[in-house]
Design a protein around this motif. Structure first.
Motif, PDB file in Angstrom:
ATOM      1  N   ASN A 123      -8.197  18.865  12.328  1.00  9.81           N
ATOM      2  CA  ASN A 123      -7.559  19.957  11.578  1.00  9.81           C
ATOM      3  C   ASN A 123      -7.311  21.162  12.473  1.00  9.81           C
ATOM      4  OD1 ASN A 123      -7.291  18.739   9.152  1.00  9.81           O
ATOM      5  ND2 ASN A 123      -9.017  19.728   8.157  1.00  9.81           N
TER       6      ASN A 123
ATOM      7  N   LYS B 257      -4.385  20.485  14.479  1.00 12.03           N
ATOM      8  CA  LYS B 257      -3.175  20.391  13.665  1.00 12.03           C
ATOM      9  C   LYS B 257      -2.667  21.771  13.240  1.00 12.03           C
ATOM     10  CE  LYS B 257      -3.415  18.237   9.544  1.00 12.03           C
ATOM     11  NZ  LYS B 257      -3.629  17.125   8.615  1.00 12.03           N
ATOM     12  N   TYR B 258      -3.601  22.672  12.904  1.00  8.10           N
ATOM     13  CA  TYR B 258      -3.181  23.963  12.360  1.00  8.10           C
ATOM     14  C   TYR B 258      -3.213  25.078  13.415  1.00  8.10           C
ATOM     15  CZ  TYR B 258      -3.414  21.458   7.981  1.00  8.10           C
ATOM     16  OH  TYR B 258      -3.183  20.535   6.988  1.00  8.10           O
TER      17      TYR B 258
ATOM     18  N   ASP C 215     -10.901  27.813  15.625  1.00 11.52           N
ATOM     19  CA  ASP C 215      -9.584  27.730  16.271  1.00 11.52           C
ATOM     20  C   ASP C 215      -8.875  29.068  16.217  1.00 11.52           C
ATOM     21  OD1 ASP C 215      -7.799  27.915  13.871  1.00 11.52           O
ATOM     22  OD2 ASP C 215      -8.814  26.062  13.305  1.00 11.52           O
TER      23      ASP C 215
ATOM     24  N   ARG D 176      -3.843  21.186  -0.703  1.00 11.87           N
ATOM     25  CA  ARG D 176      -3.254  21.604   0.558  1.00 11.87           C
ATOM     26  C   ARG D 176      -2.696  23.007   0.359  1.00 11.87           C
ATOM     27  NH1 ARG D 176       0.579  18.859   3.682  1.00 11.87           N
ATOM     28  NH2 ARG D 176      -0.816  19.512   5.328  1.00 11.87           N
ATOM     29  N   VAL D 177      -2.875  23.860   1.350  1.00 15.18           N
ATOM     30  CA  VAL D 177      -2.280  25.195   1.255  1.00 15.18           C
ATOM     31  C   VAL D 177      -0.782  25.007   1.415  1.00 15.18           C
ATOM     32  CG1 VAL D 177      -2.147  27.455   2.349  1.00 15.18           C
ATOM     33  CG2 VAL D 177      -4.351  26.247   2.236  1.00 15.18           C
TER      34      VAL D 177
ATOM     35  N   GLY E 231      -0.137  15.978   6.032  1.00 14.71           N
ATOM     36  CA  GLY E 231      -1.558  15.860   5.684  1.00 14.71           C
ATOM     37  C   GLY E 231      -1.712  15.267   4.305  1.00 14.71           C
ATOM     38  N   THR E 232      -2.934  14.901   3.977  1.00 14.96           N
ATOM     39  CA  THR E 232      -3.183  14.250   2.692  1.00 14.96           C
ATOM     40  C   THR E 232      -3.968  15.151   1.735  1.00 14.96           C
ATOM     41  OG1 THR E 232      -5.280  13.361   3.471  1.00 14.96           O
ATOM     42  CG2 THR E 232      -3.339  11.996   3.818  1.00 14.96           C
ATOM     43  N   GLY E 233      -4.608  16.189   2.268  1.00 14.93           N
ATOM     44  CA  GLY E 233      -5.448  17.033   1.417  1.00 14.93           C
ATOM     45  C   GLY E 233      -6.784  16.371   1.101  1.00 14.93           C
TER      46      GLY E 233
ATOM     47  N   LEU F  38     -10.848  17.444   4.138  1.00 17.45           N
ATOM     48  CA  LEU F  38     -11.967  18.368   3.908  1.00 17.45           C
ATOM     49  C   LEU F  38     -12.836  17.935   2.730  1.00 17.45           C
ATOM     50  CD1 LEU F  38     -10.447  21.902   4.592  1.00 17.45           C
ATOM     51  CD2 LEU F  38     -11.937  20.541   6.051  1.00 17.45           C
TER      52      LEU F  38
ATOM     53  N   SER G  31      -9.325  30.048  12.195  1.00 20.36           N
ATOM     54  CA  SER G  31     -10.285  29.617  11.181  1.00 20.36           C
ATOM     55  C   SER G  31     -11.577  29.182  11.853  1.00 20.36           C
ATOM     56  CB  SER G  31      -9.754  28.411  10.400  1.00 20.36           C
ATOM     57  OG  SER G  31      -8.465  28.662   9.951  1.00 20.36           O
TER      58      SER G  31
HETATM   59  P1  ADP Z   1      -4.846  17.969   5.205  1.00 16.91           P
HETATM   60  O1  ADP Z   1      -4.681  16.504   5.282  1.00 16.91           O
HETATM   61  O2  ADP Z   1      -3.776  18.646   4.395  1.00 16.91           O
HETATM   62  O3  ADP Z   1      -5.060  18.617   6.525  1.00 16.91           O
HETATM   63  P2  ADP Z   1      -7.551  18.778   4.525  1.00 16.91           P
HETATM   64  O4  ADP Z   1      -8.350  18.437   3.315  1.00 16.91           O
HETATM   65  O5  ADP Z   1      -8.086  18.382   5.847  1.00 16.91           O
HETATM   66  O6  ADP Z   1      -6.125  18.150   4.280  1.00 16.91           O
HETATM   67  O7  ADP Z   1      -7.310  20.335   4.509  1.00 16.91           O
HETATM   68  C1  ADP Z   1      -6.908  20.993   3.299  1.00 16.91           C
HETATM   69  C2  ADP Z   1      -6.056  22.212   3.628  1.00 16.91           C
HETATM   70  O8  ADP Z   1      -6.857  23.206   4.267  1.00 16.91           O
HETATM   71  C3  ADP Z   1      -4.936  21.912   4.616  1.00 16.91           C
HETATM   72  O9  ADP Z   1      -3.788  21.430   3.938  1.00 16.91           O
HETATM   73  C4  ADP Z   1      -4.710  23.258   5.276  1.00 16.91           C
HETATM   74  O10 ADP Z   1      -3.836  24.031   4.504  1.00 16.91           O
HETATM   75  C5  ADP Z   1      -6.096  23.914   5.239  1.00 16.91           C
HETATM   76  N1  ADP Z   1      -6.786  23.789   6.539  1.00 16.91           N
HETATM   77  C6  ADP Z   1      -7.731  22.895   6.887  1.00 16.91           C
HETATM   78  N2  ADP Z   1      -8.168  23.112   8.142  1.00 16.91           N
HETATM   79  C7  ADP Z   1      -7.502  24.186   8.605  1.00 16.91           C
HETATM   80  C8  ADP Z   1      -7.510  24.927   9.840  1.00 16.91           C
HETATM   81  N3  ADP Z   1      -8.324  24.595  10.856  1.00 16.91           N
HETATM   82  N4  ADP Z   1      -6.668  25.992   9.939  1.00 16.91           N
HETATM   83  C9  ADP Z   1      -5.848  26.337   8.919  1.00 16.91           C
HETATM   84  N5  ADP Z   1      -5.782  25.679   7.728  1.00 16.91           N
HETATM   85  C10 ADP Z   1      -6.609  24.642   7.573  1.00 16.91           C
END
Ligand code: ADP
Length: 360
Positions: A237, A240-241, A264, A283-284, A294-296, A299, A323
């Motif tokens: 993550n 990715k972000y 990060d 997912r945000v 992403g799948t949401g 986490l 984050s």
């Molecule tokens: P996804 O497959 O969408 O990454 P996650 O369950 O891993 O699903 O994360 C849920 C949401 O949390 C993500 O869609 C993203 O918006 C936010 N997120 C997770 N990790 C980070 C990060 N390191 N920085 C910013 N946003 C994050």
């Protein structure tokens, strides 16, 4: 209604204590010991408690009903308590049917998805197929989507397996900083492949703040496979972000707890979204994240795994700046670690000795 559930008539209950009128049993149908009875505990401590893992035994017909139990003391310790019981048999049945459906569907769908991915891989490989540049572009996109779908099914299956108790937690005493370093360093090439810097650090919080370099031993009782999934997911993550900058992994702690911190310098998470991101499928959704696949589920899986190991996980973030995900486990003292390690190694040796005999 309460009388029907517990199997006493109202007259029988006059003058007897609530605890003797309400017979609670655990999942296997065994009576709850007095020191584990939530009603008694709440009377003693004065604290409200909620449970969904207990059942009520009807003493007149021996019928066992799963219940949601809330015990609320009227004032502090030693006061009387209000006990709310709700029959959740139907709720649990529906939950389990839902989980069964999800796990069967995701299991069944993984096989064709793996085959689509395999054939797309062959079509994209110059040694096995010839395609022009435009077709290669389409195939690449299809391949990425099938990989996404495969991950979605894998995560769905993994979360339902733990919910159903199909995956068991195997706790063992470990030293966290060396283990997390090993997991994180295996991910370092993926971090660097995106042009991000990678850093691993370990040390007590105060000592880090004072600039002292020390590598204390952070002992904890965890499941290695679960921890690897957690660390990998959080680093994936972070990569990715994070469009540019750095991904850092620290192991730190104090006398009572260990912390694994994955930090990060990426897009960050809006303040009002932080409390939701550990929910399944959440997912945000904003202009920064829309383009990122992403799948949401990642986490949700992380939280489930961490809690199954007796830990906690939370996020801190400033939008636009980055984050920080913090995973916390209770810290084992050196003595507790040595004792648990001795027992664990012994148990493993016994299992290893038993295995060849079982095969004979
Ligand atoms: P996804 O497959 O969408 O990454 P996650 O369950 O891993 O699903 O994360 C849920 C949401 O949390 C993500 O869609 C993203 O918006 C936010 N997120 C997770 N990790 C980070 C990060 N390191 N920085 C910013 N946003 C994050």
């Amino acid at each position: 209604m309460a009388c029907t559930m517990i199997g006493h008539n109202a007259n029988e209950l006059v003058g007897i204590s609530l605890v003797s009128g309400v017979t609670l049993v655990d999942k296997s149908g065994n009576a709850i010991a007095e020191n584990a009875n939530p009603i008694i505990i709440s009377i003693r401590t004065g604290e409200t408690s909620e449970h969904r893992d207990l059942s009520l035994l009807n003493v007149s017909n021996n019928k066992v009903t799963p219940i949601s139990l809330i015990v609320t003391p009227t004032s502090g310790a030693g006061s009387s308590v209000v006990v709310t019981m709700r029959d959740i048999a139907q709720e649990l049945k529906e939950e389990s049917e839902r989980m069964d459906f999800i796990s069967t569907a995701s299991h069944e769908m993984r096989t064709p998805v793996a085959s689509i991915e395999g054939y797309l891989g062959l079509a994209m490989n110059p040694a096995t197929a010839t395609v022009d540049a435009r077709a290669m572009d389409y195939l690449t996109k299809a391949h990425e989507s099938s990989q996404h779908l495969g991950r979605l099914f894998r995560d769905l299956l993994d979360t339902t397996k733990l919910d159903d108790g199909l995956i068991k937690v195997h706790l063992e005493p470990v030293e966290l900083s060396s283990l997390v370093r090993q997991f994180a360093e295996a991910q370092a090439p993926n971090v660097q492949a995106k042009g991000l810097n990678f850093q691993f650090g370990s040390g007590f919080e105060n000592e880090q703040a004072n600039g002292l370099r020390m590598s204390p031993l952070y002992y904890a009782s965890i499941d290695k496979d679960f921890l690897q999934e957690v660390v990998n997911n959080l680093i994936e993550n972070a990569v990715k972000y994070t469009p540019s900058g750095k991904v850092s992994v620290f192991v730190t702690g104090d006398d009572h707890s260990n912390r694994i911190i994955i930090e990060d310098t990426g897009i960050g998470i809006p303040r009002d979204e932080i409390e939701h991101i550990f929910q399944k499928f959440y997912r945000v959704d904003n202009s920064d994240t829309r383009e990122i696949g992403g799948t949401g589920l990642g986490l949700a899986l992380v939280k489930q795994r961490v809690e199954a190991m007796g830990g906690q996980v939370w996020a801190e973030s400033e939008q636009g700046k980055g984050s920080r995900f913090i995973v916390m486990f209770p810290r084992l003292s050196d003595e507790a670690y040595n004792q648990q390690k001795f027992l664990f190694d012994n148990q493993q040796a016994q299992l290893a000795n038993r295995a060849p005999q079982a095969q004979q």
